[in-house]
Structure formats: C-alpha cells, structure tokens
Design an enzyme around this catalytic site. Structure first.
Site, mmCIF file in Angstrom:
data_model
loop_
_atom_site.group_PDB
_atom_site.id
_atom_site.type_symbol
_atom_site.label_atom_id
_atom_site.label_comp_id
_atom_site.label_asym_id
_atom_site.label_seq_id
_atom_site.Cartn_x
_atom_site.Cartn_y
_atom_site.Cartn_z
ATOM 1 N N ASP A 162 -2.025 -1.646 12.478
ATOM 2 C CA ASP A 162 -1.198 -1.870 11.288
ATOM 3 C C ASP A 162 -1.921 -1.607 9.965
ATOM 4 O O ASP A 162 -1.485 -2.079 8.929
ATOM 5 C CB ASP A 162 -0.597 -3.288 11.310
ATOM 6 C CG ASP A 162 -1.519 -4.340 10.745
ATOM 7 O OD1 ASP A 162 -2.750 -4.186 10.885
ATOM 8 O OD2 ASP A 162 -1.015 -5.302 10.153
ATOM 9 N N GLU A 163 -3.031 -0.868 9.999
ATOM 10 C CA GLU A 163 -3.698 -0.603 8.721
ATOM 11 C C GLU A 163 -4.288 0.797 8.654
ATOM 12 O O GLU A 163 -4.662 1.380 9.678
ATOM 13 C CB GLU A 163 -4.780 -1.653 8.426
ATOM 14 C CG GLU A 163 -5.881 -1.672 9.431
ATOM 15 C CD GLU A 163 -6.943 -2.712 9.133
ATOM 16 O OE1 GLU A 163 -7.500 -2.739 8.024
ATOM 17 O OE2 GLU A 163 -7.229 -3.484 10.050
ATOM 18 N N ASP A 177 -2.031 -2.540 4.689
ATOM 19 C CA ASP A 177 -2.023 -3.424 5.863
ATOM 20 C C ASP A 177 -0.645 -4.075 5.960
ATOM 21 O O ASP A 177 -0.175 -4.703 5.010
ATOM 22 C CB ASP A 177 -3.121 -4.487 5.701
ATOM 23 C CG ASP A 177 -3.324 -5.293 6.975
ATOM 24 O OD1 ASP A 177 -4.461 -5.343 7.462
ATOM 25 O OD2 ASP A 177 -2.339 -5.886 7.463
#
Ligand code: TTP
Ligand code: MG
Length: 358
Positions: free
Chosen positions: A111-112, A13
C-alpha cells in the site's frame, strides 16, 4: 558535491488499507470499528491484528496487537478475516493508476510507493500534484491515502505518516530540520525499539537531538550503521526512487493453537513453512540470499535470526537447512507461540536490502 536543488520526492501510503477496502466493499461498515486479522474467538483467539479502521484505533487497537487484546478493547468491533487476493488486486489497480502519472515510481509494499516528482519544478506545484493524486484515488477507487512530499525519500516517508488519515504534508528543503527536529527517533525508518532504547540511554529522544549528536559517540554505540542513521536524522538520504517489480520478501507465519516446545511439533510446522515459502518463491521465479526465522515466545517476546548466503539460490534443501539451524539457536526452555519464516535479498533488490540495515 553539488546537490540537485530540484529533487522532489512524494511518498504515498494508503490509510488503514485492508480495513478501508473492506469498508468500501460493504458500506454498512462505514464509521464502525473494523478489525482485519485472526479470528478473535470471543477473546480466546491467538493470532494478531493485521490492521484496524481509524474508529477501532480510537480505542487503542493497533496492527500486530494480539487479536484477543483487540477483542477485549472493543468486543463490539467488526472482526473480519483477511481477503489477501482482494487487497492485492486493489493494490495493483492503485499502483497502475499512480504509474500513469508518468513519474519514476518505486512500490515499497502493498500500500505504499515513492514517486520522483522533481519535474513538477517547485514544492508548491508538487503539493497541487499531491492533491490531484489523492482526488484521483478517492474518485476512482473510493479509498483515501496520505501523502508526504520532501527533498528526500526519508523526509517524504516521515511526512506521509505525519497527518493520517487523508493527510498531505509538504516539507520544503528550508523547513526540513524544523519538521523533523521535534519528532521521536522511532519515526526514522529502520530505527526500532532496540535502537530507540540505546539512543535514550545516550539522552537522545528526538530526531533533532540525534541530528545534533556527535557522530563519534554514535559510532561507538552503533558501529557502521551510525553514519546512515545520523544522515537520515538530518533528512539526508541520497537514495534514488528505483523502479522495482516483484516483492521484496516472501514470508509465512503460524500461531500455534497452544504454546509449545515439542521438538516434533516445531519441526513439522517449520517444514510446512519451508514448503510454503519455497512454493511461493518458485511461483514468482525468484532467487533469495537471506533466510530469517522468527519466534514469538509465550509472553509475546519476539526474536528473529537471519542468515545470508554469498550467492542467490532457490534451493529447497538450502532453505530447510538454514531454517532448522536458525530455529535451533532460538529454542530455549520457553514455550513458543508463533513461528515465522522469511526469504529476502532477491536478485533484483540487493542494494536496497543492505541499505535499509541500520
Ligand atoms: P500499513 O500501511 O502499515 O498500515 P495501514 O495501511 O493499515 O494503516 P495506516 O497506513 O493508515 O497507518 O500497512 C498496510 C497493510 O499491511 C495493512 O492494511 C495491513 C498489512 N499489515 C499487516 O498485515 N500487519 C502489520 O503488522 C502491518 C503494520 C500491516
Ligand atoms: Mg497504510
């Protein structure tokens, strides 16, 4: 049933993602409190914070907080409007780089991502791989990320959040219960404020207490979702890392300039949201099954209502009808601050959508 002893899952993340991209683009911002979100308008702005740099978090600024509150906490912070195209491009580059490590990968948000790194062979080797990935992202993109490694997706996800920013947390199978036990139940993905309050009324505050609870007691309170919840608390999560392309949901929301209860204003705004998400849906070539309407009332209390259809569709009139119907059930005598509309349950990822419902 025998469990594969070599299952090793990595969750990555990015740290304060939008804000970190802004800092990378303008090094003068480094070390300063940076807030990405709505215009604070000297403390009278009405939108919310999307994210904040860790410097801004040190004074209490958080994602989803009213932007005016963030302004009052730190009037000297640098407030920036979001540049979604830039963040999407950087995300695409990072995901491509992660994919190049050659493991099965599942991107979960901008974003992960999860990687199934079982072939690494041991948790020690997995930790080294985690360091290598962090090094590559820092070197190639000038950004930091946090990584969690565990024997299941749920453990990896909780571990990546454990030491942010820049953390690397490896949770080998024999330390899972010791790691999860003291953490608050809210750390389990899917357990929100409501479930937390319910659990507290049963005297359950930590993941360890949840893991040790009688399933019968949980079943009585939570129904079908109880078994999944109890399993996650013990770190048991058989779900695989599934390659998935495309988004999991398409959503839009609008904060009104002034709180309103005017039916015409609400209807016109909902129509804009309907058109907007429909354009996005067809642009991506997607078909949905679930429509969710979100309403935030004066005072910030937020409610959502959803409706799922038996078949997938991309029909504009279906979205409009469902949205209007759901909105009507959410209208009371309280003024409304924000309206949101989300489509989800796309053809390719139905199994995941239902699995996440606790
Ligand atoms: P997160 O990964 O939840 O948050 P983050 O990357 O900013 O910070 P960290 O992971 O270090 O805690 O979300 C990724 C991005 O998604 C975030 O940079 C901005 C966006 N976002 C919103 O727009 N609204 C929100 O409420 C949240 C939580 C995130
Ligand atoms: Mg993040």
């Amino acid at each position: 049933m025998t469990e594969n002893p070599l299952r090793i899952i990595l969750h990555l993340d990015m740290d304060s993602f939008y804000a970190s991209v802004e800092v990378r683009e303008d090094p003068d911002l480094r070390g300063k409190p940076v807030v990405v979100g709505a215009d604070p308008k000297q403390g009278t702005g009405r939108g919310v914070v999307m994210t904040a740099s860790y410097e801004a978090r040190s004074v209490g600024i958080r994602s989803a907080m009213p932007i005016a509150r963030a302004y009052h906490l730190c009037p000297g912070a640098i407030f920036l409007p979001p540049r979604m195209q830039l963040y999407a491009r950087v995300s695409g580059e990072i995901m491509a780089s992660l994919r190049s490590f050659g493991f099965p990968m599942e991107q979960v948000s901008i974003d992960e991502a999860f990687l199934d790194i079982s072939p690494a062979g041991s948790f020690d080797a997995a930790g080294e791989l985690g360091e290598e990935i962090q090094g590559a992202i820092a070197r190639d993109y000038g950004l930091t990320c946090s990584i969690g490694i565990g024997p299941s997706k749920v453990v990896a996800k909780i571990a990546s959040d454990y030491k942010k920013p820049g953390g690397l947390t490896v949770v080998a199978p024999h330390v899972v219960s010791g790691f999860l036990g003291p953490l608050p139940v809210r750390k389990i993905p899917g357990i929100g404020e409501k479930a937390e309050v319910e659990l507290r009324s049963l005297g359950i505050r930590t993941i360890g207490e949840l893991a040790g609870a009688e399933v019968q007691v949980l079943l009585a309170r939570f129904g079908r979702g109880a078994v999944g919840m109890h399993n996650l608390a013990r770190g048991v999560d058989g779900s695989e890392v599934v390659e998935r392309t495309g988004p999991r949901s398409v959503s839009r929301e609008t904060t009104f300039d002034a709180d309103t209860i005017e039916p015409e204003v609400l209807a016109a705004t909902m129509e804009e949201l309907v058109q907007d998400v429909h354009r996005n849906l067809t642009g991506e070539g997607l078909r949905f099954r679930t429509v969710t309407v979100k309403v935030r009332y004066q005072g910030f209390v937020t409610r959502t209502k959803a409706r799922s259809f038996p078949h997938h569709t991309d029909d504009l009139a279906t979205i409009r009808r469902a949205a209007d119907l759901l909105l009507r059930t959410l209208i009371s005598d309280k003024k409304i601050r924000l309206l949101g509309l989300r489509l989800s349950g796309f053809e390719t990822d139905d199994s995941r959508q239902t699995r996440l419902t606790v």
